[in-house]
Design a protein around this motif. Structure first.
Motif, PDB file in Angstrom:
ATOM      1  N   ALA A 107       0.843  -1.198   0.000  1.00 59.74           N
ATOM      2  CA  ALA A 107       0.000   0.000   0.000  1.00 59.74           C
ATOM      3  C   ALA A 107       0.873   1.240   0.000  1.00 59.74           C
ATOM      4  CB  ALA A 107      -0.911  -0.007   1.218  1.00 59.74           C
TER       5      ALA A 107
ATOM      6  N   ASP B  39      -4.023  -2.168  -8.183  1.00 54.59           N
ATOM      7  CA  ASP B  39      -5.320  -1.515  -8.058  1.00 54.59           C
ATOM      8  C   ASP B  39      -5.030  -0.036  -7.828  1.00 54.59           C
ATOM      9  OD1 ASP B  39      -7.761  -0.447  -7.338  1.00 54.59           O
ATOM     10  OD2 ASP B  39      -8.362  -2.196  -6.177  1.00 54.59           O
TER      11      ASP B  39
ATOM     12  N   LYS C 201      -6.866   2.020  -5.244  1.00 59.48           N
ATOM     13  CA  LYS C 201      -6.490   1.793  -3.849  1.00 59.48           C
ATOM     14  C   LYS C 201      -5.016   2.076  -3.594  1.00 59.48           C
ATOM     15  CE  LYS C 201     -10.016  -1.728  -2.943  1.00 59.48           C
ATOM     16  NZ  LYS C 201     -10.269  -3.115  -2.475  1.00 59.48           N
TER      17      LYS C 201
ATOM     18  N   THR D 176      -2.511   0.368  -4.416  1.00 60.11           N
ATOM     19  CA  THR D 176      -1.999  -0.878  -3.859  1.00 60.11           C
ATOM     20  C   THR D 176      -1.579  -1.825  -4.981  1.00 60.11           C
ATOM     21  OG1 THR D 176      -3.406  -0.680  -1.903  1.00 60.11           O
ATOM     22  CG2 THR D 176      -2.539  -2.859  -2.394  1.00 60.11           C
TER      23      THR D 176
END
Length: 125
Positions: free
Chosen positions: A23, A73, A76, A78
């Protein structure tokens, strides 16, 4: 503050699966490519996989090709590393790293601007 935070590591039996997450915060995620690296005790850090920032192109080390899948993604911020058919030799600390588009090999550690703290993956036989 720029941060890359890995998660999803753990202990798994040979043949099992894990999904690692990376992340990212503090920078424009879409402008960066992400690499996954690993370092086993007594060994140098090595490239595992890489995903490009613009076209989502992917690269894999020969030792994981066909078993690991990298994906992103962007909504996100991430990146994931799905690891299947794990082997004891996959045991290592796994790191993600971010870099801007770069002319040199994705394996070049010094080409990365940001690194996560790592997550331990242990595969038992």
């Amino acid at each position: 503050e720029v941060q890359l935070v890995e998660s999803g590591g753990g202990l798994v039996q040979a043949g099992g699966s894990l999904r690692l997450s990376c992340a990212a915060t503090g920078f424009t995620f879409d402008d960066y490519a992400i690499g996954w690296f690993r370092q086993a005790p007594g060994k140098e850090r090595e490239g595992v996989s890489y995903i490009g920032n613009s076209d989502g192109s992917t690269v894999y080390a020969g030792s994981v090709k066909g078993r690991f899948t990298i994906s992103s993604d962007n909504a996100k911020n991430t990146v994931y590393l799905q690891m299947n058919s794990l082997k004891p030799e996959d045991t290592a600390v796994y790191y993600c790293a971010a870099r801007r588009p770069y002319a040199y090999s994705w394996r070049l550690l010094s080409s990365y601007d940001y690194w996560g703290q790592g997550t331990q993956v242990t595969v038992s036989s």
